[in-house]
Design a protein around this motif. Structure first.
Motif, PDB file in Angstrom:
ATOM      1  N   ALA B  15      -8.093   5.683  -6.234  1.00  0.00           N
ATOM      2  CA  ALA B  15      -7.124   6.721  -5.849  1.00  0.00           C
ATOM      3  C   ALA B  15      -7.229   7.080  -4.373  1.00  0.00           C
ATOM      4  CB  ALA B  15      -7.325   7.973  -6.699  1.00  0.00           C
ATOM      5  N   THR B  16      -8.398   6.835  -3.785  1.00  0.00           N
ATOM      6  CA  THR B  16      -8.546   7.190  -2.381  1.00  0.00           C
ATOM      7  C   THR B  16      -8.082   6.050  -1.470  1.00  0.00           C
ATOM      8  OG1 THR B  16     -10.835   6.437  -2.392  1.00  0.00           O
ATOM      9  CG2 THR B  16     -10.465   8.770  -2.843  1.00  0.00           C
ATOM     10  N   GLY B  17      -7.714   4.908  -2.100  1.00  0.00           N
ATOM     11  CA  GLY B  17      -7.171   3.795  -1.329  1.00  0.00           C
ATOM     12  C   GLY B  17      -5.684   4.007  -1.078  1.00  0.00           C
ATOM     13  N   ASP B  18      -5.087   3.063  -0.383  1.00  0.00           N
ATOM     14  CA  ASP B  18      -3.677   3.180  -0.023  1.00  0.00           C
ATOM     15  C   ASP B  18      -2.838   2.526  -1.122  1.00  0.00           C
ATOM     16  OD1 ASP B  18      -1.337   3.477   1.319  1.00  0.00           O
ATOM     17  OD2 ASP B  18      -1.710   1.842   2.743  1.00  0.00           O
ATOM     18  N   ARG B  19      -2.618   3.265  -2.214  1.00  0.00           N
ATOM     19  CA  ARG B  19      -1.946   2.661  -3.365  1.00  0.00           C
ATOM     20  C   ARG B  19      -0.459   2.475  -3.107  1.00  0.00           C
ATOM     21  NH1 ARG B  19      -3.678   6.717  -8.021  1.00  0.00           N
ATOM     22  NH2 ARG B  19      -3.186   8.162  -6.346  1.00  0.00           N
ATOM     23  N   HIS B  20       0.054   1.330  -3.571  1.00  0.00           N
ATOM     24  CA  HIS B  20       1.488   1.136  -3.450  1.00  0.00           C
ATOM     25  C   HIS B  20       2.010   0.204  -4.537  1.00  0.00           C
ATOM     26  CE1 HIS B  20      -0.524  -1.702  -0.720  1.00  0.00           C
ATOM     27  NE2 HIS B  20       0.370  -2.545  -1.163  1.00  0.00           N
ATOM     28  N   PHE B  21       3.294  -0.148  -4.419  1.00  0.00           N
ATOM     29  CA  PHE B  21       3.925  -0.983  -5.431  1.00  0.00           C
ATOM     30  C   PHE B  21       4.019  -2.428  -4.972  1.00  0.00           C
ATOM     31  CE2 PHE B  21       5.393   3.188  -6.640  1.00  0.00           C
ATOM     32  CZ  PHE B  21       5.370   3.131  -8.019  1.00  0.00           C
ATOM     33  N   ALA B  22       3.965  -3.358  -5.951  1.00  0.00           N
ATOM     34  CA  ALA B  22       4.229  -4.758  -5.660  1.00  0.00           C
ATOM     35  C   ALA B  22       5.747  -4.958  -5.650  1.00  0.00           C
ATOM     36  CB  ALA B  22       3.577  -5.632  -6.731  1.00  0.00           C
ATOM     37  N   ASP B  23       6.192  -6.151  -5.268  1.00  0.00           N
ATOM     38  CA  ASP B  23       7.625  -6.431  -5.164  1.00  0.00           C
ATOM     39  C   ASP B  23       8.375  -6.212  -6.475  1.00  0.00           C
ATOM     40  OD1 ASP B  23       7.305  -7.018  -2.556  1.00  0.00           O
ATOM     41  OD2 ASP B  23       7.159  -9.194  -2.836  1.00  0.00           O
ATOM     42  N   ASP B  24       7.693  -6.467  -7.604  1.00  0.00           N
ATOM     43  CA  ASP B  24       8.386  -6.280  -8.882  1.00  0.00           C
ATOM     44  C   ASP B  24       8.286  -4.838  -9.378  1.00  0.00           C
ATOM     45  OD1 ASP B  24       5.748  -6.147  -9.612  1.00  0.00           O
ATOM     46  OD2 ASP B  24       5.845  -7.696 -11.149  1.00  0.00           O
ATOM     47  N   LEU B  25       7.867  -3.921  -8.485  1.00  0.00           N
ATOM     48  CA  LEU B  25       7.748  -2.503  -8.791  1.00  0.00           C
ATOM     49  C   LEU B  25       6.703  -2.185  -9.862  1.00  0.00           C
ATOM     50  CD1 LEU B  25      11.476  -1.325  -8.502  1.00  0.00           C
ATOM     51  CD2 LEU B  25       9.681  -1.294  -6.769  1.00  0.00           C
ATOM     52  N   THR B  26       5.718  -3.087 -10.019  1.00  0.00           N
ATOM     53  CA  THR B  26       4.553  -2.712 -10.817  1.00  0.00           C
ATOM     54  C   THR B  26       3.495  -2.235  -9.824  1.00  0.00           C
ATOM     55  OG1 THR B  26       3.630  -4.934 -10.718  1.00  0.00           O
ATOM     56  CG2 THR B  26       5.037  -4.423 -12.624  1.00  0.00           C
ATOM     57  N   VAL B  27       2.445  -1.586 -10.359  1.00  0.00           N
ATOM     58  CA  VAL B  27       1.390  -1.107  -9.484  1.00  0.00           C
ATOM     59  C   VAL B  27       0.702  -2.305  -8.829  1.00  0.00           C
ATOM     60  CG1 VAL B  27      -0.805   0.142  -9.416  1.00  0.00           C
ATOM     61  CG2 VAL B  27       1.031   0.913 -10.927  1.00  0.00           C
ATOM     62  N   ASP B  28       0.599  -2.277  -7.520  1.00  0.00           N
ATOM     63  CA  ASP B  28      -0.072  -3.354  -6.808  1.00  0.00           C
ATOM     64  C   ASP B  28      -1.573  -3.261  -7.071  1.00  0.00           C
ATOM     65  OD1 ASP B  28      -1.330  -5.024  -4.996  1.00  0.00           O
ATOM     66  OD2 ASP B  28       0.293  -4.806  -3.547  1.00  0.00           O
ATOM     67  N   ARG B  29      -2.131  -4.291  -7.706  1.00  0.00           N
ATOM     68  CA  ARG B  29      -3.551  -4.248  -8.024  1.00  0.00           C
ATOM     69  C   ARG B  29      -4.358  -5.183  -7.124  1.00  0.00           C
ATOM     70  NH1 ARG B  29      -3.904  -1.233 -12.558  1.00  0.00           N
ATOM     71  NH2 ARG B  29      -1.876  -0.958 -13.527  1.00  0.00           N
ATOM     72  N   ASP B  30      -3.708  -5.775  -6.143  1.00  0.00           N
ATOM     73  CA  ASP B  30      -4.410  -6.741  -5.309  1.00  0.00           C
ATOM     74  C   ASP B  30      -4.985  -6.137  -4.035  1.00  0.00           C
ATOM     75  OD1 ASP B  30      -3.814  -8.654  -7.140  1.00  0.00           O
ATOM     76  OD2 ASP B  30      -1.956  -9.267  -6.140  1.00  0.00           O
ATOM     77  N   ASP B  31      -4.246  -5.191  -3.446  1.00  0.00           N
ATOM     78  CA  ASP B  31      -4.623  -4.739  -2.109  1.00  0.00           C
ATOM     79  C   ASP B  31      -5.584  -3.553  -2.080  1.00  0.00           C
ATOM     80  OD1 ASP B  31      -3.112  -6.707  -1.203  1.00  0.00           O
ATOM     81  OD2 ASP B  31      -1.467  -5.484  -0.407  1.00  0.00           O
ATOM     82  N   VAL B  32      -5.767  -2.927  -3.234  1.00  0.00           N
ATOM     83  CA  VAL B  32      -6.662  -1.776  -3.275  1.00  0.00           C
ATOM     84  C   VAL B  32      -7.786  -2.096  -4.253  1.00  0.00           C
ATOM     85  CG1 VAL B  32      -6.833   0.675  -3.847  1.00  0.00           C
ATOM     86  CG2 VAL B  32      -4.743  -0.209  -2.787  1.00  0.00           C
ATOM     87  N   ASP B  33      -9.021  -1.764  -3.903  1.00  0.00           N
ATOM     88  CA  ASP B  33     -10.147  -2.022  -4.792  1.00  0.00           C
ATOM     89  C   ASP B  33      -9.947  -1.314  -6.123  1.00  0.00           C
ATOM     90  OD1 ASP B  33     -11.385  -3.576  -2.992  1.00  0.00           O
ATOM     91  OD2 ASP B  33     -12.753  -2.017  -2.249  1.00  0.00           O
ATOM     92  N   GLY B  34     -10.355  -1.977  -7.175  1.00  0.00           N
ATOM     93  CA  GLY B  34     -10.237  -1.360  -8.490  1.00  0.00           C
ATOM     94  C   GLY B  34     -11.572  -0.823  -8.961  1.00  0.00           C
ATOM     95  N   LEU B  35     -11.521   0.020  -9.972  1.00  0.00           N
ATOM     96  CA  LEU B  35     -12.740   0.555 -10.560  1.00  0.00           C
ATOM     97  C   LEU B  35     -12.448   1.112 -11.939  1.00  0.00           C
ATOM     98  CD1 LEU B  35     -13.580   3.942  -8.736  1.00  0.00           C
ATOM     99  CD2 LEU B  35     -11.334   3.016  -9.030  1.00  0.00           C
ATOM    100  N   LEU B  36     -13.519   1.435 -12.673  1.00  0.00           N
ATOM    101  CA  LEU B  36     -13.377   2.114 -13.957  1.00  0.00           C
ATOM    102  C   LEU B  36     -12.787   3.488 -13.670  1.00  0.00           C
ATOM    103  CD1 LEU B  36     -14.049   2.755 -16.982  1.00  0.00           C
ATOM    104  CD2 LEU B  36     -16.377   3.258 -16.234  1.00  0.00           C
ATOM    105  N   SER B  37     -11.647   3.802 -14.302  1.00  0.00           N
ATOM    106  CA  SER B  37     -11.025   5.100 -14.073  1.00  0.00           C
ATOM    107  C   SER B  37     -12.065   6.209 -14.248  1.00  0.00           C
ATOM    108  CB  SER B  37      -9.885   5.314 -15.075  1.00  0.00           C
ATOM    109  OG  SER B  37      -9.460   6.646 -15.042  1.00  0.00           O
ATOM    110  N   GLU B  38     -12.160   7.081 -13.258  1.00  0.00           N
ATOM    111  CA  GLU B  38     -13.179   8.134 -13.322  1.00  0.00           C
ATOM    112  C   GLU B  38     -12.998   8.996 -14.566  1.00  0.00           C
ATOM    113  OE1 GLU B  38     -11.717   8.589  -9.668  1.00  0.00           O
ATOM    114  OE2 GLU B  38     -13.598   8.747  -8.550  1.00  0.00           O
ATOM    115  N   LEU B  39     -11.754   9.147 -14.981  1.00  0.00           N
ATOM    116  CA  LEU B  39     -11.509   9.993 -16.156  1.00  0.00           C
ATOM    117  C   LEU B  39     -11.966   9.314 -17.443  1.00  0.00           C
ATOM    118  CD1 LEU B  39      -8.094  11.545 -15.155  1.00  0.00           C
ATOM    119  CD2 LEU B  39     -10.360  12.614 -15.107  1.00  0.00           C
ATOM    120  N   ASP B  40     -12.129   7.979 -17.409  1.00  0.00           N
ATOM    121  CA  ASP B  40     -12.635   7.290 -18.591  1.00  0.00           C
ATOM    122  C   ASP B  40     -14.162   7.292 -18.636  1.00  0.00           C
ATOM    123  OD1 ASP B  40     -10.061   6.927 -19.338  1.00  0.00           O
ATOM    124  OD2 ASP B  40      -9.929   4.839 -18.698  1.00  0.00           O
TER     125      ASP B  40
END
Ligand SMILES: Cc1cc2nc3c(=O)[nH]c(=O)nc-3n(C[C@H](O)[C@H](O)[C@H](O)COP(=O)(O)OP(=O)(O)OC[C@H]3O[C@@H](n4cnc5c(N)ncnc54)[C@H](O)[C@@H]3O)c2cc1C
Ligand SMILES: Nc1ncnc2c1ncn2[C@@H]1O[C@H](COP(=O)(O)O)[C@@H](O)[C@H]1O
Lengths: 320, 261
Positions: B15-40
């Motif tokens: 969430a502290t990364g620069d989140r944005h959308f991919a061309d197909d308007l899904t969440v871009d998961r390539d450009d921002v580091d991923g992690l286990l959702s803190e809420l999980d």
């Protein structure tokens, strides 16, 4: 014109403001038919009629208070089957989203949550959402079934639009899953006399900089001088200085008031997620580098223990 | 009989990364580091506590997500979960909440369960609806948004702090539970936990393992469509003053100029 179901959030017959806002949005896509459940359901009719409900479907049964969520889903499903609406609108509370989701699944429809605006479109209602901590705005629509859309508070103005509001009894048969989760106790939240956080026109918040539960009196005094609701950052809530029900942010309430005043709050992304869409943002923080200043219309770099009381006094003087 | 707990965890962009959308308007998961959702993490923590209080329990963590989502499973295993299931399939790209709940429900049924523990919301989608959808699909009680939870003698109890009231809830197992970030700090994985996690079993399932057709999931088959996404215009820079004794009065002047006073 097609009918649009509006799920009514009310407390013993007193309709809460977000539902009246939903009626404004519903009128853009069809004729609002309200669904009011539980104790006092029929008492909601006058307020709903005044704001555009052509019909009010009501049903009362002890199940609504005694069991979680499912009885309300059963009832809303019965209303959908009776009315065959063009869309179903539900206030975006925690419970509202759960009811909407289960309903959508049952009737084979897509769901959109947390809309902040709604317009009619060629292929059904188009919802505006604010995502990624409000850094993006999206336009979405439901592409299968009857659109089920939950809408956040403060997404539209409450407008008077008198309509018939004829009360009609809804017939509901509870499913065998309705009594799965029993509510064995309920402690009503004590009223503070201040406006509801999500509905308030002005919100005054305090964060870690407030430095103690007793100091929240300074924040409350400012809020009261403006007739505002009081909010808190998670740091202040986790420290036990203010109740969790007042937390603003990703895991607290999301607010969108005319004016948001952040005091001693750094402006972390998770806090911004809950307040970034406020119309005017003001902050008091002693650190000039605090990220909250990136958002503000007006900011004061200073000690909140000096600035806030002076501001409160000045407001009182000006208001006379 | 062993208490079988399945914890649903999502792998999300930071969430502290620069989140944005991919061309197909899904969440871009390539450009921002991923992690286990803190809420999980809160869900994993409560599941582990429930397991510790039970005589005999097994905690399985389950995720639906891309290859990298294994990281989220590893983290949960290193916190103390016993095993993991990763549902991964190219056809899952762009699946919406309704579709995700289908995949999760099928996987939970295949794994076998007495209790499902979820987080309150994912930190990227923030819908907060998947646990309710799981309860609907699995046909079991929904005991959600708990700030306190316990399991005893086949009954789950918890406290749900709502807007208007705080409620005590109770249901018989099997059930779906979700917990909030008020339920108690999540533990940090210990060094021992991290080492042990490397040896714990991680199963990989695809759609065919779950008897799900490709046309039930994915972007094309989602029941909602995102037509447009636009970056919110940056707020125009405001006025910032330094308090030199008159800061409160200056602020009052600004509020008056905006007609708030
Ligand atoms: C999954 C997740 C969910 C979260 N959800 C939320 C949420 O819903 N809401 C939320 O708020 N946070 C949330 N957080 C926490 C968030 O990341 C921040 O930790 C939190 O918002 C910080 O609160 P704060 O700004 O009050 O404290 P800090 O970041 O410590 O900032 C305090 C500020 O006060 C200033 N200050 C100190 N003393 C004074 C003074 N005398 N006068 C003026 N200024 C002063 C300091 O300069 C500083 O900028 C979440 C975090 C995670 C990981
Ligand atoms: N892809 C996923 N894989 C596993 N669990 C998920 C997934 N998506 C959602 N969940 C679970 O559902 C909860 C609520 O998510 P959501 O409804 O998307 O906000 C999360 O906290 C997770 O426990």
């Amino acid at each position: 014109m097609a009918e649009v179901l509006v799920y009514v959030d009310h407390v013993d017959g007193a309709v809460r403001k977000p539902t009246l806002e939903l009626l404004t949005l519903a009128r853009r896509v069809g004729e609002p038919v309200a669904v009011a459940l539980g104790a006092g359901a029929a008492d909601t009719a006058a307020a709903l009629a005044e704001h555009g409900a052509v019909k009010v479907l009501t049903h009362d049964a002890s199940e609504y208070a005694e069991y979680l969520v499912v009885p309300k889903v059963d009832a809303l499903q019965a209303a959908v089957e009776q009315v065959s609406p063009a869309a179903v609108l539900v206030p975006s509370s925690a419970e509202g989203k759960e009811i909407a989701a289960r309903l959508a699944l049952r009737i084979g429809s897509g769901i959109i949550t947390d809309a902040v605006d709604l317009e009619a479109g060629d292929e059904g209602p188009v919802a505006t959402q604010s995502v990624f901590a409000a850094s993006f705005t999206t336009k979405s629509r439901v592409s299968k079934g009857t659109p089920v859309i939950t809408v956040k508070p403060n997404s539209a103005a409450v407008e008077a639009a008198p309509a018939a509001g004829a009360v009609e009894a809804l017939s509901v048969t509870f499913s065998d899953k309705a009594t799965g989760t029993k509510v064995t106790g309920r402690t009503a939240r004590e009223s503070t006399g201040r406006p509801e956080l999500t509905e308030a026109a002005i919100v005054v918040s305090g964060g870690r900089g407030v430095n103690g539960a007793e100091n929240f009196a300074i924040i409350e005094a400012l809020a009261d001088s403006l007739g505002a609701a009081v909010g808190a950052s998670r740091a202040a809530v986790d420290a036990g200085w203010y109740p969790h029900t007042n937390q603003v942010g990703q895991t607290g309430k999301s607010v969108s008031p005319q004016l948001y005043i952040a005091n001693g709050i750094s402006g972390a992304i998770q806090h911004r997620a809950g307040m970034q869409t406020s119309k005017t943002i003001v902050a008091v923080n002693k650190d000039a580098e605090a990220p909250i200043f990136d958002l503000v219309d007006y900011g004061v770099v200073g000690d909140l223990f000096d600035v806030v009381p002076q501001l409160t006094e000045e407001i009182k003087t000006r208001k006379g | 009989m062993s208490l079988r707990i399945v914890v649903t965890v999502k792998y999300v962009p930071d969430a502290t990364g620069d989140r944005h959308f991919a061309d197909d308007l899904t969440v871009d998961r390539d450009d921002v580091d991923g992690l286990l959702s803190e809420l999980d993490e809160y869900a994993v923590e409560q599941a582990l506590q429930i397991a510790e209080d039970a005589d005999d329990a097994e905690v399985t963590v389950l995720t639906v997500g891309p290859e990298d989502a294994k990281d989220a499973l590893r983290k949960a295993l290193s916190m103390g979960a016993d095993k993991a299931i990763h549902v991964e399939d190219d056809d899952l790209h762009g699946t919406d909440a309704i579709g995700t709940s289908l995949v999760l429900a099928k996987a939970i049924e295949k794994a076998g369960f007495d209790l499902v523990v979820s987080g309150m919301a994912s930190t990227d989608g923030t819908m907060g609806v998947v646990p309710a959808l799981l309860a609907e699909r699995l046909g079991v009680p929904q005991v959600t948004l708990l700030s306190e939870v316990s399991v005893e003698d086949g009954t789950v109890k918890g406290r749900r702090d709502g807007d208007a009231a705080s409620e005590q809830l109770e249901a018989s197992l099997p059930a779906v539970v979700s917990v909030t970030d008020q339920s108690g700090e999540a533990r940090y994985p210990s060094f021992k936990g991290i080492m042990a996690a490397k040896k714990k079993p991680v199963e990989s399932w695809d759609l065919s393992d779950l008897d799900i057709d490709a046309d039930e999931v994915g972007l094309e088959n989602a029941w909602t469509k995102v037509d447009a996404a636009a970056e919110r215009p940056a707020r125009t820079a405001g006025t910032i003053v330094k308090d030199e004794g008159e800061g409160g009065k200056q602020l009052a002047e600004f509020l008056a100029s905006q007609k708030f006073i």
